[in-house]
Write a protein that holds these residues in place. Structure first.
Motif: not given
Length: 207
Positions: A28-36, A66-73, A143-146, A150-154
């Motif tokens: 839960v401490d990673q949430l602010p940085n991950v959300v940002q 024109m291309p529009v980015v809508d990727g996995p992130e 699921e939330l922690f996964r 994943r976001a933190r690593t990527r």
């Protein structure tokens, strides 16, 4: 909360629980940085679309070409937000304490999204010792922690450690945290304020 007892827990029955609490707070401490970080990536397609529309209206180009980015992130950003929102709703009903009600979608304003994430972080950290092993909550937690990992690593958001309150420049006490206050229109808003003297540090907030 899923806790499986290991042999060492026969000597210290609380060891597994303390380990779970540490892991819970870490996530839960990673949430602010991950959300940002995820939010910044998610906003890119919207800003690109807006720029494309402006370009088309001005006669300088054609949006269809024109291309529009809508990727996995972008999808991951939406997933983090939706699962966090669901988790807060279910956890609040189980713990019996009102939790922050996040907006239905990730806010376009990344700083606002980060403030919401801080609010969620504080509520979850305060409720950690009241969380129990409810099946629906356990599944959402996993699921939330996964998604957070994943976001933190990527996105290489780094690791956040539990922060102490900041020093207040008004009263000199260590009491500045993200908090709720009454806004100019009477509606509660998120702000950064001192728990000791009440000084706020958000533009437009009431003193």
């Amino acid at each position: 909360m899923n806790v499986e007892l290991a042999p060492v827990d026969a000597i210290d029955p609380d060891a597994a629980y303390r380990e779970w609490v540490d892991q819970y707070l870490w996530h839960v401490d990673q949430l602010p940085n991950v959300v940002q970080a995820t939010g910044t990536v998610a906003m890119a397609p919207r800003r690109l679309r807006a720029a494309q529309l402006r370009e088309r209206v001005s006669g300088g180009g054609y949006i269809d070409n024109m291309p529009v980015v809508d990727g996995p992130e972008s999808r991951n950003a939406a997933a983090v937000w939706q699962v966090l929102r669901s988790y807060l709703t279910v956890a609040s009903s189980r713990v019996g304490v009102e939790a922050p009600i996040l907006p239905p979608g990730l806010p376009d304003d990344i700083e606002l999204a980060r403030l919401w994430a801080y609010s969620a972080n504080e509520w979850l950290a305060a409720a950690v010792y009241d969380i129990r092993d409810w099946p629906d909550l356990t599944a959402l937690e996993a699921e939330l922690f996964r998604l957070i990992r994943r976001a933190r690593t990527r996105l290489d958001t780094g690791t956040v450690r539990r922060a102490r309150p900041e020093w207040c420049t008004t009263c000199g006490e260590e009491g500045v945290l993200v908090d709720w206050i009454d806004g100019p229109d009477g509606e509660p808003i998120l702000t950064k304020g001192c728990k000791v003297c009440g000084q706020t540090y958000t533009e437009g907030a009431l003193p």
